[in-house]
Design an enzyme around this catalytic site. Structure first.
Site, PDB file in Angstrom:
ATOM      1  N   TRP A   8       0.848  -1.195   0.000  1.00 34.02           N
ATOM      2  CA  TRP A   8       0.000   0.000   0.000  1.00 34.02           C
ATOM      3  C   TRP A   8       0.883   1.244   0.000  1.00 34.02           C
ATOM      4  O   TRP A   8       0.425   2.342  -0.253  1.00 34.02           O
ATOM      5  CB  TRP A   8      -0.903   0.006   1.224  1.00 34.02           C
ATOM      6  N   ASN A  55      -1.266  -1.215  -4.435  1.00 32.43           N
ATOM      7  CA  ASN A  55      -2.696  -1.250  -4.201  1.00 32.43           C
ATOM      8  C   ASN A  55      -3.420  -0.038  -4.786  1.00 32.43           C
ATOM      9  O   ASN A  55      -3.166   1.100  -4.393  1.00 32.43           O
ATOM     10  CB  ASN A  55      -2.985  -1.322  -2.696  1.00 32.43           C
ATOM     11  N   GLU A  56      -4.303  -0.309  -5.755  1.00 28.06           N
ATOM     12  CA  GLU A  56      -5.192   0.693  -6.332  1.00 28.06           C
ATOM     13  C   GLU A  56      -4.462   1.940  -6.833  1.00 28.06           C
ATOM     14  O   GLU A  56      -4.915   3.070  -6.660  1.00 28.06           O
ATOM     15  CB  GLU A  56      -6.311   1.047  -5.351  1.00 28.06           C
ATOM     16  N   GLU A 137      -9.624  -8.194  -4.341  1.00 28.57           N
ATOM     17  CA  GLU A 137     -10.212  -7.547  -3.169  1.00 28.57           C
ATOM     18  C   GLU A 137     -11.711  -7.478  -3.405  1.00 28.57           C
ATOM     19  O   GLU A 137     -12.174  -7.030  -4.453  1.00 28.57           O
ATOM     20  CB  GLU A 137      -9.662  -6.140  -2.943  1.00 28.57           C
TER      21      GLU A 137
END
Length: 201
Positions: A8, A55-56, A137
């Protein structure tokens, strides 16, 4: 139990500027990820089966992914040990899809495509490429009977409608500070994990 890891963020000593400067996608970050995988194996005897990129966030570029694959291979974590999962985001960007479908070396470096909350939108090109297609996710629902029903529906829907063979719950164990958005999305709570106390919902 399979272990999947996804960053992250990264330590401050890794340049975290924009991708062009060179930002997150640099050799320091590759060294950090590989040393983390190696440390987990050496200190705890835990093998990371799959590792994501970020992440994203932006997926990066072919060179970064290929260099990460090479560094993992050289450290003894080849694709049969630690596979690379790409995207961990809500959609498949056109430039990523083009790279996957037109560059055999890049395609071979990618073990699976993971989407977040895919919402019954299969991607024929990804399936055609022969990649594992996952919901990396999903869930984000309070742990009550309504949430359990939602989880069951997701597991079935992801497989039946999109041929997704893996769905990762966010999260199984909720152990964060109460000011985080989506607070309470967990099948178990452990607000003070150092104490050993947990609650099963």
């Amino acid at each position: 139990i399979l272990i999947s890891a996804l960053a992250w963020g990264v330590p401050g000593w890794i340049d975290s500027g924009t991708v062009d400067k060179p930002g997150y996608f640099n050799s320091d970050n590759i060294a950090y990820h590989v040393s983390w995988v190696r440390c987990l194996k050496a200190e705890l005897g835990v093998t990371v089966d799959f590792i994501g990129i970020w992440n994203e966030k932006a997926w990066g570029n072919k060179d970064y992914v290929l260099e990460l694959r090479r560094a993992l291979d050289e450290a003894g974590f080849d694709r049969n040990v630690t596979g690379i999962v790409m995207l961990d985001n809500a959609e498949v960007p056109p430039d990523f899809k083009e790279a996957l479908l037109t560059n055999a070396t890049f395609s071979a470096a990618v073990e699976a495509i993971g989407l977040h909350y895919p919402c019954d939108e299969p991607d024929a090109d990804i399936l055609y490429a022969g990649k594992k297609f996952w919901a990396s996710e999903d869930f984000s629902t309070p742990a009550d009977w309504a949430g359990a029903g939602c989880w069951g529906r997701m597991l079935n829907s992801n497989y039946v409608r999109m041929n997704m063979t893996s769905t990762l719950s966010w999260s199984l164990l909720w152990s964060v500070y109460p000011n985080l958005d989506c607070f309470g999305n967990g099948l178990m709570y452990a607000f003070e994990p150092w104490s050993g106390h947990y609650e099963v919902n």
